[in-house]
Design a protein around this motif. Structure first.
Motif, PDB file in Angstrom:
ATOM      1  N   ALA A   3       0.717  -0.935  -0.041  1.00 19.06           N
ATOM      2  CA  ALA A   3      -0.113   0.004  -0.079  1.00 19.06           C
ATOM      3  C   ALA A   3       0.707   0.997   0.031  1.00 19.06           C
ATOM      4  CB  ALA A   3      -1.132  -0.166   1.013  1.00 19.06           C
ATOM      5  N   LYS A   4       0.356   2.356  -0.471  1.00 20.40           N
ATOM      6  CA  LYS A   4       1.073   3.694  -0.565  1.00 20.40           C
ATOM      7  C   LYS A   4       0.553   4.442   0.967  1.00 20.40           C
ATOM      8  CE  LYS A   4       0.667   8.056  -2.510  1.00 20.40           C
ATOM      9  NZ  LYS A   4       0.020   8.975  -3.502  1.00 20.40           N
ATOM     10  N   VAL A   5       1.680   4.416   1.690  1.00 18.15           N
ATOM     11  CA  VAL A   5       1.408   5.131   3.039  1.00 18.15           C
ATOM     12  C   VAL A   5       2.022   6.446   3.058  1.00 18.15           C
ATOM     13  CG1 VAL A   5       1.734   4.720   5.451  1.00 18.15           C
ATOM     14  CG2 VAL A   5       1.503   2.757   4.108  1.00 18.15           C
ATOM     15  N   GLU A   6       1.269   7.568   3.502  1.00 21.00           N
ATOM     16  CA  GLU A   6       1.769   8.926   3.369  1.00 21.00           C
ATOM     17  C   GLU A   6       1.438   9.311   5.006  1.00 21.00           C
ATOM     18  OE1 GLU A   6       0.729  11.301  -0.475  1.00 21.00           O
ATOM     19  OE2 GLU A   6      -0.857   9.905   0.223  1.00 21.00           O
ATOM     20  N   ILE A   7       2.496  10.102   5.599  1.00 19.89           N
ATOM     21  CA  ILE A   7       2.535  10.696   6.888  1.00 19.89           C
ATOM     22  C   ILE A   7       2.877  12.128   7.082  1.00 19.89           C
ATOM     23  CG2 ILE A   7       4.569   9.404   7.755  1.00 19.89           C
ATOM     24  CD1 ILE A   7       3.169   9.174  10.406  1.00 19.89           C
ATOM     25  N   TYR A   8       2.175  12.898   7.580  1.00 18.62           N
ATOM     26  CA  TYR A   8       2.513  14.284   7.835  1.00 18.62           C
ATOM     27  C   TYR A   8       3.153  14.235   9.422  1.00 18.62           C
ATOM     28  CZ  TYR A   8      -0.125  15.799   3.532  1.00 18.62           C
ATOM     29  OH  TYR A   8      -0.379  16.025   2.355  1.00 18.62           O
ATOM     30  N   THR A   9       4.175  14.818   9.257  1.00 22.27           N
ATOM     31  CA  THR A   9       4.818  14.847  10.598  1.00 22.27           C
ATOM     32  C   THR A   9       5.553  16.218  11.003  1.00 22.27           C
ATOM     33  OG1 THR A   9       6.805  14.231   9.768  1.00 22.27           O
ATOM     34  CG2 THR A   9       5.346  12.471  10.417  1.00 22.27           C
ATOM     35  N   TRP A  10       5.782  16.343  12.264  1.00 23.73           N
ATOM     36  CA  TRP A  10       6.595  17.449  12.831  1.00 23.73           C
ATOM     37  C   TRP A  10       7.875  16.594  13.279  1.00 23.73           C
ATOM     38  CZ3 TRP A  10       5.529  22.359  15.608  1.00 23.73           C
ATOM     39  CH2 TRP A  10       4.491  23.160  14.699  1.00 23.73           C
ATOM     40  N   ARG A  42       0.836  22.641   6.014  1.00 21.42           N
ATOM     41  CA  ARG A  42      -0.063  22.362   7.082  1.00 21.42           C
ATOM     42  C   ARG A  42      -1.554  22.442   6.542  1.00 21.42           C
ATOM     43  NH1 ARG A  42       0.614  22.625  13.434  1.00 21.42           N
ATOM     44  NH2 ARG A  42      -0.968  21.169  13.828  1.00 21.42           N
ATOM     45  N   SER A  43      -1.755  23.579   5.695  1.00 23.38           N
ATOM     46  CA  SER A  43      -3.161  23.739   5.303  1.00 23.38           C
ATOM     47  C   SER A  43      -3.524  22.943   4.101  1.00 23.38           C
ATOM     48  CB  SER A  43      -3.196  25.232   4.477  1.00 23.38           C
ATOM     49  OG  SER A  43      -3.146  26.146   5.706  1.00 23.38           O
ATOM     50  N   GLN A  44      -2.598  22.219   3.398  1.00 21.52           N
ATOM     51  CA  GLN A  44      -2.917  21.360   2.489  1.00 21.52           C
ATOM     52  C   GLN A  44      -3.182  20.017   3.194  1.00 21.52           C
ATOM     53  OE1 GLN A  44       1.013  21.500   0.337  1.00 21.52           O
ATOM     54  NE2 GLN A  44       0.022  23.017  -1.156  1.00 21.52           N
ATOM     55  N   MET A  45      -2.320  19.654   4.273  1.00 22.99           N
ATOM     56  CA  MET A  45      -2.713  18.573   4.956  1.00 22.99           C
ATOM     57  C   MET A  45      -4.184  18.661   5.762  1.00 22.99           C
ATOM     58  SD  MET A  45      -1.175  17.326   8.637  1.00 22.99           S
ATOM     59  CE  MET A  45      -2.364  18.649   9.531  1.00 22.99           C
ATOM     60  N   ALA A  49      -7.192  16.108   5.314  1.00 27.29           N
ATOM     61  CA  ALA A  49      -7.390  15.411   6.619  1.00 27.29           C
ATOM     62  C   ALA A  49      -8.914  15.724   6.935  1.00 27.29           C
ATOM     63  CB  ALA A  49      -6.378  15.552   7.475  1.00 27.29           C
ATOM     64  N   ASN A  50      -9.797  16.085   6.072  1.00 24.07           N
ATOM     65  CA  ASN A  50     -11.014  16.618   6.645  1.00 24.07           C
ATOM     66  C   ASN A  50     -11.113  17.788   7.694  1.00 24.07           C
ATOM     67  OD1 ASN A  50     -12.162  14.757   4.800  1.00 24.07           O
ATOM     68  ND2 ASN A  50     -11.837  13.131   6.165  1.00 24.07           N
ATOM     69  N   GLY A  51     -10.236  18.524   7.869  1.00 23.86           N
ATOM     70  CA  GLY A  51     -10.168  19.726   8.733  1.00 23.86           C
ATOM     71  C   GLY A  51      -9.245  19.616   9.937  1.00 23.86           C
ATOM     72  N   ARG A  52      -8.788  18.174  10.082  1.00 28.05           N
ATOM     73  CA  ARG A  52      -7.799  17.978  11.214  1.00 28.05           C
ATOM     74  C   ARG A  52      -6.510  18.542  10.765  1.00 28.05           C
ATOM     75  NH1 ARG A  52      -8.694  11.779  12.837  1.00 28.05           N
ATOM     76  NH2 ARG A  52      -7.143  12.314  14.411  1.00 28.05           N
ATOM     77  N   ARG A  53      -5.966  19.401  12.071  1.00 25.66           N
ATOM     78  CA  ARG A  53      -4.797  19.900  12.118  1.00 25.66           C
ATOM     79  C   ARG A  53      -3.730  19.206  12.854  1.00 25.66           C
ATOM     80  NH1 ARG A  53      -3.709  24.857  10.052  1.00 25.66           N
ATOM     81  NH2 ARG A  53      -2.437  25.433  11.856  1.00 25.66           N
ATOM     82  N   SER A  54      -4.182  18.202  13.673  1.00 30.14           N
ATOM     83  CA  SER A  54      -3.245  17.828  14.899  1.00 30.14           C
ATOM     84  C   SER A  54      -2.101  16.914  13.852  1.00 30.14           C
ATOM     85  CB  SER A  54      -3.937  17.001  15.701  1.00 30.14           C
ATOM     86  OG  SER A  54      -4.702  15.853  15.061  1.00 30.14           O
ATOM     87  N   LEU A  55      -1.133  16.475  14.517  1.00 26.08           N
ATOM     88  CA  LEU A  55       0.044  15.653  13.901  1.00 26.08           C
ATOM     89  C   LEU A  55       0.059  14.411  14.766  1.00 26.08           C
ATOM     90  CD1 LEU A  55       2.199  18.466  12.968  1.00 26.08           C
ATOM     91  CD2 LEU A  55       0.927  16.965  11.145  1.00 26.08           C
ATOM     92  N   HIS A  64      -7.669   8.696   4.422  1.00 29.47           N
ATOM     93  CA  HIS A  64      -7.461   9.187   5.539  1.00 29.47           C
ATOM     94  C   HIS A  64      -7.724   8.411   6.762  1.00 29.47           C
ATOM     95  CE1 HIS A  64      -8.107  12.108   8.942  1.00 29.47           C
ATOM     96  NE2 HIS A  64      -6.735  12.080   8.769  1.00 29.47           N
ATOM     97  N   ILE A  65      -6.534   7.928   7.227  1.00 32.36           N
ATOM     98  CA  ILE A  65      -6.694   6.796   8.395  1.00 32.36           C
ATOM     99  C   ILE A  65      -6.936   7.769   9.774  1.00 32.36           C
ATOM    100  CG2 ILE A  65      -5.401   5.217   9.712  1.00 32.36           C
ATOM    101  CD1 ILE A  65      -6.468   4.347   6.821  1.00 32.36           C
ATOM    102  N   GLY A  66      -6.223   8.891   9.848  1.00 37.10           N
ATOM    103  CA  GLY A  66      -6.367   9.613  11.126  1.00 37.10           C
ATOM    104  C   GLY A  66      -4.966   9.910  11.776  1.00 37.10           C
ATOM    105  N   GLY A  67      -4.787   9.867  12.924  1.00 38.34           N
ATOM    106  CA  GLY A  67      -3.708  10.255  13.749  1.00 38.34           C
ATOM    107  C   GLY A  67      -2.894   8.961  14.445  1.00 38.34           C
TER     108      GLY A  67
END
Length: 90
Positions: A3-10, A42-45, A49-55, A64-67
Motif C-alpha cells: 500500500a501507499k502510506v503517507e504521513i504528515y509529521t513534525w 499544514r493547510s494542504q494536510m 484530512a477533513n479539517g484535522r490539524r493535529s499531527l 485518511h486513516i487519522g492520527g
C-alpha cells in the motif's frame, strides 16, 4: 506491491515518532511530509484530512486513516495489516 502510506509529521512530535515507529516495526515504507513551521503544507494536510490539524495525519492508499491513536487502534483491532497489504487502485 504494498500500500501507499503517507504521513504528515513534525520532527519533534512524540505522536509522529510513535506512529512512524509502528510503521517501521512492520517494515512499511512510507512517504513522510515534514511540515515543521510550514503553514502552506499544514493547510494542504488539513484539507486532505477533513479539517484535522493535529499531527500526525496518516493516509493509506489516499484514504485518511487519522492520527497516531487511530493507527494504533487499527493495529490492536487486527485491521492495519490488511490495509497495508492492499495495493492502491491508482
Amino acid at each position: 506491491m504494498a500500500a501507499k502510506v503517507e504521513i504528515y509529521t513534525w520532527a519533534t512530535c512524540p505522536f509522529c515518532i510513535r506512529a512512524k515507529t509502528l510503521l517501521k516495526n512492520k517494515g512499511v515504507d512510507f512517504i513522510e511530509y515534514g511540515i515543521d513551521g510550514d503553514e502552506i503544507a499544514r493547510s494542504q494536510m488539513q484539507e486532505r484530512a477533513n479539517g484535522r490539524r493535529s499531527l500526525p495525519q496518516i493516509f493509506i492508499n489516499d484514504e485518511h486513516i487519522g492520527g497516531c491513536d487511530d493507527i494504533h487502534a487499527l493495529d490492536r483491532q487486527g485491521k492495519l495489516d490488511n490495509l497495508l497489504a492492499v495495493e492502491s487502485a491508482n
